[in-house]
Write a protein that holds these residues in place. Sequence first.
Motif, short mmCIF file in Angstrom:
data_model
loop_
_atom_site.label_atom_id
_atom_site.label_comp_id
_atom_site.label_asym_id
_atom_site.label_seq_id
_atom_site.Cartn_x
_atom_site.Cartn_y
_atom_site.Cartn_z
N ARG A 143 -2.89 -4.51 6.41
CA ARG A 143 -2.15 -5.74 6.07
C ARG A 143 -1.13 -5.43 5.00
NH1 ARG A 143 -5.10 -11.33 6.85
NH2 ARG A 143 -5.41 -11.05 9.07
N GLY A 144 0.07 -5.93 5.20
CA GLY A 144 1.13 -5.73 4.23
C GLY A 144 1.91 -4.43 4.43
N LEU A 145 1.49 -3.60 5.41
CA LEU A 145 2.23 -2.37 5.68
C LEU A 145 3.37 -2.64 6.64
CD1 LEU A 145 -0.58 0.31 6.18
CD2 LEU A 145 0.62 -0.32 4.08
N THR A 146 4.38 -1.81 6.59
CA THR A 146 5.46 -1.91 7.56
C THR A 146 4.97 -1.35 8.90
OG1 THR A 146 6.35 0.29 7.11
CG2 THR A 146 7.21 -1.54 5.76
N SER A 204 2.15 2.77 12.03
CA SER A 204 2.26 3.78 13.10
C SER A 204 1.93 5.16 12.58
CB SER A 204 3.68 3.78 13.68
OG SER A 204 3.95 2.59 14.35
N ALA A 205 2.39 5.48 11.37
CA ALA A 205 2.13 6.80 10.78
C ALA A 205 0.64 7.02 10.58
CB ALA A 205 2.88 6.94 9.46
N ILE A 206 -0.09 6.00 10.15
CA ILE A 206 -1.54 6.12 9.97
C ILE A 206 -2.21 6.41 11.31
CG2 ILE A 206 -3.64 4.82 9.43
CD1 ILE A 206 -2.00 3.46 7.19
N LEU A 207 -1.80 5.71 12.36
CA LEU A 207 -2.39 5.92 13.67
C LEU A 207 -2.04 7.30 14.23
CD1 LEU A 207 -1.76 2.39 15.12
CD2 LEU A 207 -4.00 3.46 14.80
N GLY A 233 4.29 -6.09 11.37
CA GLY A 233 4.24 -5.41 10.09
C GLY A 233 5.03 -6.15 9.04
N LYS A 234 5.01 -5.60 7.82
CA LYS A 234 5.72 -6.21 6.70
C LYS A 234 7.20 -6.40 7.06
CE LYS A 234 6.57 -5.50 1.79
NZ LYS A 234 6.32 -4.59 0.65
N GLY A 235 7.69 -7.58 6.83
CA GLY A 235 9.08 -7.88 7.16
C GLY A 235 9.24 -8.57 8.51
N ALA A 236 8.23 -8.45 9.38
CA ALA A 236 8.27 -9.14 10.67
C ALA A 236 7.86 -10.60 10.46
CB ALA A 236 7.32 -8.45 11.66
N ALA A 237 8.12 -11.43 11.42
CA ALA A 237 7.84 -12.86 11.29
C ALA A 237 6.38 -13.14 10.93
CB ALA A 237 8.21 -13.57 12.59
N ALA A 238 5.44 -12.46 11.60
CA ALA A 238 4.03 -12.73 11.35
C ALA A 238 3.47 -11.90 10.19
CB ALA A 238 3.22 -12.44 12.60
#
Length: 90
Positions: free
Chosen positions: A62-65, A70-73, A22-27
């Motif tokens: 894309r671009g979400l934390t 997780s909240a969407i799922l 997610g956003k902020g992670a390496a990938a």
Amino acid sequence: MRILFIACLSCFSLQGLSIAGGKGAAANRIFVVDVKPGGPAERNGKIQQADEILEVNEVSIRGLTHYEASAILKVSHSVKLRLVNSVPVH
């Protein structure tokens, strides 16, 4: 790229998959890190560890934390995923 449909009962843990990134992670992308034995994701047979999730219910993640994805799922009673398979499924 494949479009997969997973029906779940009511929450993320019942879908039988775990995500990372997610956003902020390496990938800066969301990946499947675990497919739970016996869960809907495993029964679907097409979702694999290391697959990248691009969309949930036709909404780009894309671009979400990690928390936002997780909240969407978690709130979805059924989930339509667009993902990139890490290894082609036969």
